[in-house]
Design an enzyme around this catalytic site. Structure first.
Site, mmCIF file in Angstrom:
data_model
loop_
_atom_site.group_PDB
_atom_site.id
_atom_site.type_symbol
_atom_site.label_atom_id
_atom_site.label_comp_id
_atom_site.label_asym_id
_atom_site.label_seq_id
_atom_site.Cartn_x
_atom_site.Cartn_y
_atom_site.Cartn_z
ATOM 1 N N THR A 11 -27.983 -5.966 2.979
ATOM 2 C CA THR A 11 -28.677 -5.799 4.260
ATOM 3 C C THR A 11 -30.194 -5.778 4.079
ATOM 4 O OG1 THR A 11 -26.781 -4.548 5.025
ATOM 5 C CG2 THR A 11 -28.812 -4.322 6.309
ATOM 6 N N CYS A 140 -35.072 4.273 6.654
ATOM 7 C CA CYS A 140 -35.398 3.758 7.991
ATOM 8 C C CYS A 140 -35.844 4.886 8.921
ATOM 9 C CB CYS A 140 -34.197 3.031 8.571
ATOM 10 S SG CYS A 140 -32.633 3.912 8.352
ATOM 11 N N HIS A 194 -33.425 15.052 6.707
ATOM 12 C CA HIS A 194 -34.454 14.056 7.055
ATOM 13 C C HIS A 194 -35.857 14.662 7.058
ATOM 14 C CE1 HIS A 194 -30.596 12.650 8.772
ATOM 15 N NE2 HIS A 194 -30.997 11.492 8.293
ATOM 16 N N HIS A 220 -30.857 3.265 15.499
ATOM 17 C CA HIS A 220 -30.916 4.728 15.617
ATOM 18 C C HIS A 220 -31.759 5.064 16.852
ATOM 19 C CE1 HIS A 220 -29.479 5.160 11.516
ATOM 20 N NE2 HIS A 220 -30.577 4.659 10.980
HETATM 21 N N1 LIG Z 1 -28.825 -0.535 5.824
HETATM 22 C C1 LIG Z 1 -29.690 0.363 6.240
HETATM 23 O O1 LIG Z 1 -29.625 0.761 7.365
HETATM 24 C C2 LIG Z 1 -30.750 0.868 5.336
HETATM 25 C C3 LIG Z 1 -31.982 1.213 5.886
HETATM 26 C C4 LIG Z 1 -33.015 1.667 5.060
HETATM 27 C C5 LIG Z 1 -32.773 1.832 3.714
HETATM 28 N N2 LIG Z 1 -31.540 1.526 3.205
HETATM 29 C C6 LIG Z 1 -31.363 1.734 1.775
HETATM 30 O O2 LIG Z 1 -31.455 0.479 1.119
HETATM 31 C C7 LIG Z 1 -30.604 0.465 -0.024
HETATM 32 C C8 LIG Z 1 -29.662 -0.718 0.121
HETATM 33 O O3 LIG Z 1 -28.911 -0.533 1.306
HETATM 34 P P1 LIG Z 1 -28.224 -1.752 2.048
HETATM 35 O O4 LIG Z 1 -27.887 -1.266 3.408
HETATM 36 O O5 LIG Z 1 -29.033 -2.990 1.900
HETATM 37 O O6 LIG Z 1 -26.891 -1.876 1.205
HETATM 38 P P2 LIG Z 1 -25.893 -3.093 1.177
HETATM 39 O O7 LIG Z 1 -25.947 -3.872 2.448
HETATM 40 O O8 LIG Z 1 -24.595 -2.570 0.707
HETATM 41 O O9 LIG Z 1 -26.538 -4.014 0.079
HETATM 42 C C9 LIG Z 1 -26.610 -3.659 -1.264
HETATM 43 C C10 LIG Z 1 -26.194 -4.862 -2.061
HETATM 44 O O10 LIG Z 1 -26.333 -4.560 -3.436
HETATM 45 C C11 LIG Z 1 -25.345 -5.307 -4.129
HETATM 46 N N3 LIG Z 1 -24.957 -4.538 -5.308
HETATM 47 C C12 LIG Z 1 -24.003 -3.605 -5.447
HETATM 48 N N4 LIG Z 1 -24.029 -3.094 -6.678
HETATM 49 C C13 LIG Z 1 -25.011 -3.729 -7.333
HETATM 50 C C14 LIG Z 1 -25.527 -3.666 -8.661
HETATM 51 N N5 LIG Z 1 -25.025 -2.843 -9.569
HETATM 52 N N6 LIG Z 1 -26.553 -4.480 -8.981
HETATM 53 C C15 LIG Z 1 -27.078 -5.346 -8.083
HETATM 54 N N7 LIG Z 1 -26.612 -5.452 -6.822
HETATM 55 C C16 LIG Z 1 -25.602 -4.650 -6.465
HETATM 56 C C17 LIG Z 1 -24.199 -5.524 -3.165
HETATM 57 O O11 LIG Z 1 -23.928 -6.898 -3.094
HETATM 58 P P3 LIG Z 1 -22.843 -7.607 -3.956
HETATM 59 O O12 LIG Z 1 -21.916 -6.571 -4.519
HETATM 60 O O13 LIG Z 1 -22.195 -8.547 -3.015
HETATM 61 O O14 LIG Z 1 -23.660 -8.278 -4.980
HETATM 62 C C18 LIG Z 1 -24.743 -5.191 -1.794
HETATM 63 O O15 LIG Z 1 -24.713 -6.291 -0.914
HETATM 64 C C19 LIG Z 1 -29.928 1.837 -0.056
HETATM 65 O O16 LIG Z 1 -30.716 2.700 -0.845
HETATM 66 C C20 LIG Z 1 -30.001 2.275 1.381
HETATM 67 O O17 LIG Z 1 -29.937 3.678 1.541
HETATM 68 C C21 LIG Z 1 -30.556 1.009 3.974
#
Ligand SMILES: NC(=O)c1ccc[n+]([C@@H]2O[C@H](COP(=O)([O-])OP(=O)(O)OC[C@H]3O[C@@H](n4cnc5c(N)ncnc54)[C@H](OP(=O)(O)O)[C@@H]3O)[C@@H](O)[C@H]2O)c1
Length: 342
Positions: A11, A140, A194, A220
C-alpha cells in the site's frame, strides 16, 4: 539523481515509488517484494527493477515469468537511500541489513520510534532528520495531527489537544481486517497510543487521544478539540489552515458531506489511486467556544486518507536524510511534482 530503493511494495511502498519517480531530483533504483503477485507484475510494467526480498522464494518470480534484477541486498547496496515500507515490525529486523551496506533508511509508522535517529513530519520537524541515517516517517494519524498542530502552535498558545480518532477498520485491499459490523473502542483503555506518537514530533505537547475502529475502508476521521490560551475567531483559525499546502479546507459550496465524496472528488480530478495527500478539514466544522478558564476551545473535523498522506512526507524525508534541500524547498518540489492542492 538520487537513487532510492523501496523495500516492501504494498500500500505505502508502491505509492512512494511512484512519488519518487515523479520527482526531478530522484529516481527509483528498484523495488523488493517477497512474492510475484499483480503488484510485482505492475512494478515491472512501470520499469522498476524488481528484487526478491527472500532468497528462498526467488525462484517463484522466474516461475511466474518475472525477471529479477537481484536480491534485496543488491538493491540496498546500490541505493543512496532505502524506503522500508514492509509490514510493521519487519523494518526493525531489516535495519542490520541497511547498516551492513551503510545505506540510510526510512521506516514507516508501524515501526517503533526507539530504534531510529528521528521521527519525521515535514511541516513540524524536518530539520531533526537532516543528515540522519535512520528515520521513521510517522503514521497516517500522527501525520494528520502533526500537520494541524504545527501551524496552530505557530499562531497561538496551544495548551491542550484532545482528539478522537475514528479509524477505518482496514484498507480496501485488506480482506482479512474488520470489524465488519461493529463499532469498536480501540484501544479500550484511554488515552490511546496515538498521543505519545504525536509526542515523538512535539515532545512538549499536551495531547490525549482516543481511538475507535469502524467498518469502513475509505479514510480515518478525527474529531479534534484544541484548548488555546488566546482568543482567535473561527474565521482567523480557518485562514491559518487555508494557508497550509497540505491541508485542504473543504468549502461549504463543495457539498462534501463525508469521506465518500472526498474520494469521489479525488477520482474526478484524476488523482492516482484516488489518493488524498492532504488533511481534509471541514471549513464549517471550525468552531471556537469560550473557555471558562481563559482562551477558547477550538473544534473541527478532519478526514485523513490513511493510504496516502504519508507519501509526500516520505519524499521530503528522503531529501532530509540525503541533505538535498531544506524543508521549504523540499515541500515545494514534492507538492509541485505530485500536484497537491485542490
Ligand atoms: N496502510 C496504511 O494505512 C498505512 C498508513 C501509514 C503507515 N503505514 C505503515 O507503513 C508500513 C507498510 O504498511 P502497508 O499498509 O503498506 O503494508 P502492506 O500493504 O501490507 O505492504 C507491505 C508489503 O511489504 C511486503 N513484504 C512483506 N514482508 C516483506 C519482507 N520481509 N521484505 C520485503 N517486503 C515484504 C508485502 O508484499 P509481498 O509479500 O507481496 O512482497 C506487502 O505488500 C507499516 O509500517 C504500516 O504501519 C501504513
Amino acid at each position: 539523481m538520487l537513487r532510492v530503493g523501496i523495500n516492501g511494495y504494498g500500500t505505502i511502498g508502491k505509492r512512494v515509488a511512484d512519488a519518487v519517480a515523479a520527482q526531478p531530483d530522484m529516481e527509483v533504483a528498484g523495488v523488493a517484494k517477497t512474492r510475484p503477485n499483480f503488484e510485482a507484475e505492475l512494478a515491472v510494467e512501470r520499469d522498476y527493477p524488481l528484487y526478491a526480498a527472500i532468497e528462498e522464494r526467488a525462484e517463484r518470480f522466474a516461475d511466474a515469468g518475472l525477471e529479477l534484477a537481484g536480491m534485496v541486498e543488491d538493491l540496498v547496496e546500490e541505493s543512496d537511500v532505502v524506503v522500508d515500507a514492509t509490514p510493521g515490525g519487519i523494518g526493525e529486523q531489516n535495519k542490520p541489513m541497511y547498516e551492513a551496506y551503510d545505506t540510510p533508511a526510512l521506516f514507516q509508522g508501524g515501526e517503533s520510534a526507539d530504534f531510529v535517529d528521528a521521527s519525521f513530519n515535514a511541516r513540524a520537524n524536518f530539520e531533526a532528520s537532516v543528515g540522519a541515517d535512520y528515520v521513521r516517517v510517522v503514521s497516517c494519524n500522527t501525520t494528520g495531527l502533526s500537520r494541524l498542530v504545527a501551524p496552530l502552535q505557530e499562531h497561538y498558545d496551544v495548551q491542550k489537544v484532545r482528539a478522537t480518532l475514528v479509524r477505518r477498520g482496514g484498507d480496501p485491499a485488506q480482506t482479512g481486517r474488520g470489524p465488519i459490523n461493529d463499532i469498536v473502542p480501540n484501544p479500550i483503555s484511554l488515552p490511546s497510543h496515538h498521543g505519545p506518537d504525536v509526542n515523538t514530533i512535539f515532545p512538549d505537547l499536551a495531547i490525549d487521544t482516543l481511538g475507535l475502529k469502524v467498518p469502513a475502508t475509505l479514510m480515518h476521521m478525527h474529531s479534534v478539540n484544541v484548548t488555546l490560551g488566546d482568543e482567535p475567531t473561527a474565521e482567523e483559525v480557518r485562514a491559518v489552515l487555508e494557508a497550509e499546502t497540505r491541508i485542504k479546507v473543504i468549502r461549504e459550496e463543495e457539498g462534501i458531506d463525508g469521506a465518500g465524496k472526498l474520494k469521489e472528488l479525488a477520482q474526478d480530478v484524476g488523482r492516482p489511486r484516488a489518493d488524498l495527500w492532504e488533511n481534509c478539514v471541514w471549513g464549517e466544522s471550525i468552531t471556537v467556544e469560550e473557555n471558562a478558564n481563559a482562551g477558547v476551545d477550538l473544534y473541527l473535523f478532519q478526514a485523513i486518507h490513511q493510504e496516502s498522506d504519508v507519501v509526500p512526507e516520505n519524499v521530503d524525508a528522503i531529501r532530509a536524510v540525503a541533505e538535498l534541500a531544506d524543508a521549504e524547498e523540499s515541500v515545494r518540489l514534492t507538492n509541485d511534482a505530485l500536484g497537491l492542492g485542490f
